[in-house]
Motif scaffolding. Structure first.
Motif, PDB file in Angstrom:
ATOM      1  N   SER A   1     -25.515  42.289 -23.204  1.00 51.83           N
ATOM      2  CA  SER A   1     -26.524  41.323 -22.775  1.00 51.83           C
ATOM      3  C   SER A   1     -27.887  41.988 -22.848  1.00 51.83           C
ATOM      4  CB  SER A   1     -26.232  40.837 -21.351  1.00 51.83           C
ATOM      5  OG  SER A   1     -26.199  41.931 -20.455  1.00 51.83           O
ATOM      6  N   GLY A   2     -28.946  41.161 -22.820  1.00 50.73           N
ATOM      7  CA  GLY A   2     -30.287  41.715 -22.910  1.00 50.73           C
ATOM      8  C   GLY A   2     -31.329  40.720 -22.463  1.00 50.73           C
ATOM      9  N   ALA A   3     -32.534  41.209 -22.258  1.00 50.20           N
ATOM     10  CA  ALA A   3     -33.630  40.358 -21.790  1.00 50.20           C
ATOM     11  C   ALA A   3     -34.099  39.389 -22.859  1.00 50.20           C
ATOM     12  CB  ALA A   3     -34.789  41.230 -21.317  1.00 50.20           C
ATOM     13  N   THR A   4     -33.803  39.700 -24.137  1.00 52.28           N
ATOM     14  CA  THR A   4     -34.127  38.803 -25.237  1.00 52.28           C
ATOM     15  C   THR A   4     -32.865  38.582 -26.073  1.00 52.28           C
ATOM     16  OG1 THR A   4     -34.703  40.547 -26.824  1.00 52.28           O
ATOM     17  CG2 THR A   4     -36.463  39.769 -25.349  1.00 52.28           C
ATOM     18  N   ALA A   5     -32.919  37.581 -26.947  1.00 55.08           N
ATOM     19  CA  ALA A   5     -31.765  37.291 -27.798  1.00 55.08           C
ATOM     20  C   ALA A   5     -31.437  38.475 -28.699  1.00 55.08           C
ATOM     21  CB  ALA A   5     -32.053  36.051 -28.642  1.00 55.08           C
ATOM     22  N   LEU A   6     -32.461  39.095 -29.285  1.00 56.74           N
ATOM     23  CA  LEU A   6     -32.217  40.217 -30.191  1.00 56.74           C
ATOM     24  C   LEU A   6     -31.647  41.415 -29.454  1.00 56.74           C
ATOM     25  CD1 LEU A   6     -35.243  40.160 -32.688  1.00 56.74           C
ATOM     26  CD2 LEU A   6     -33.023  39.024 -32.837  1.00 56.74           C
ATOM     27  N   GLU A   7     -32.121  41.645 -28.238  1.00 58.38           N
ATOM     28  CA  GLU A   7     -31.570  42.746 -27.434  1.00 58.38           C
ATOM     29  C   GLU A   7     -30.089  42.504 -27.138  1.00 58.38           C
ATOM     30  OE1 GLU A   7     -33.662  43.667 -23.856  1.00 58.38           O
ATOM     31  OE2 GLU A   7     -35.579  43.965 -24.862  1.00 58.38           O
ATOM     32  N   ALA A   8     -29.750  41.248 -26.846  1.00 58.48           N
ATOM     33  CA  ALA A   8     -28.362  40.917 -26.539  1.00 58.48           C
ATOM     34  C   ALA A   8     -27.459  41.105 -27.755  1.00 58.48           C
ATOM     35  CB  ALA A   8     -28.271  39.478 -26.039  1.00 58.48           C
ATOM     36  N   LEU A   9     -27.986  40.843 -28.947  1.00 57.04           N
ATOM     37  CA  LEU A   9     -27.185  40.945 -30.169  1.00 57.04           C
ATOM     38  C   LEU A   9     -27.142  42.362 -30.728  1.00 57.04           C
ATOM     39  CD1 LEU A   9     -28.391  37.683 -31.956  1.00 57.04           C
ATOM     40  CD2 LEU A   9     -26.118  38.103 -31.011  1.00 57.04           C
ATOM     41  N   ASN A  10     -28.101  43.194 -30.337  1.00 61.37           N
ATOM     42  CA  ASN A  10     -28.188  44.543 -30.894  1.00 61.37           C
ATOM     43  C   ASN A  10     -26.890  45.322 -30.682  1.00 61.37           C
ATOM     44  OD1 ASN A  10     -29.508  46.715 -32.159  1.00 61.37           O
ATOM     45  ND2 ASN A  10     -30.060  47.597 -30.182  1.00 61.37           N
TER      46      ASN A  10
END
Length: 209
Positions: free
Chosen positions: A74-83
């Motif tokens: 999970s992440g604060a942004t969509a890209l962080e979550a997908l990384n």
């Protein structure tokens, strides 16, 4: 004079409270943004592609009906979550909606079938700086990177890129499928051609928690 002084003092007190309220609200919003996290809905992922034939570059669309996702976060942004998200796609799940039922078996046999380790296409999503992203894709025993563009609508994110098959040393596979489909890939100029360029697209759903 006393009235002016009292009025000025009232303004200062009012402004002070307004500033405090504004700072408090800003802090609350910042805290909320910190706690809000994106995560991938793994069974929502859709992967499609567009290949091209003939000198006129006529599109042939298709998709893969199965995709396995692992190492999600999970992440604060969509890209962080997908990384760092890993995926694998069985080539046997290929579907091009061909009414004759002959195209898909040909692609599996004469394209993927002449490559090394063709059972799966695998890869990893990479989030970069400045809102950029890409995927490392392993195919034919080779790994290469595909830069992606992305856009979103509500919680649905769409990623697009171009796969140049020479980067995976797969030109023999391109020649193989072109020979197997020679007549179908011959254009008005009498030339049979299968392009090594393939457009790819992935659609994913992320939820906020």
């Amino acid at each position: 004079m006393k009235k002016i002084a009292l009025f000025t003092l009232s303004l200062l007190v009012f402004a002070s409270y307004n500033c405090k309220d504004a700072k408090k609200e800003k802090k609350q919003v910042e805290e909320m943004m910190k706690t809000e996290q994106y995560s991938l809905v793994t069974d929502s992922t859709k992967v499609s592609f567009t290949a091209y034939k003939t000198s006129e570059k006529l599109p042939v669309g298709g998709k893969f009906t199965k995709i396995s996702i692992s190492e999600t976060s999970s992440g604060a942004t969509a890209l962080e979550a997908l990384n760092g998200t890993k995926f694998s796609i069985p080539v046997s799940s290929l579907f091009t909606n061909d009414a004759t039922g002959t195209r898909d078996p040909k692609i599996i046999e004469f394209f993927f079938g002449v490559m090394k380790n063709t059972e799966l296409i695998s890869g990893i999503f990479k989030a970069g700086a400045d809102n950029t992203c890409s995927i490392d894709v392993t195919l034919n025993g080779e790994t290469a990177n595909i830069p992606l563009t992305h856009e979103s609508s509500e919680n649905t994110y769409t990623f697009k890129g171009v796969m140049n098959l020479e980067n995976w040393k797969a030109l023999d596979a391109v020649a193989s499928i072109n020979k197997a489909c020679e007549a179908l890939h011959t254009g008005k100029d009498g030339v049979s051609k299968t392009w090594s360029e393939v457009a790819i697209q992935a659609e994913v759903l992320l939820e906020k928690k």
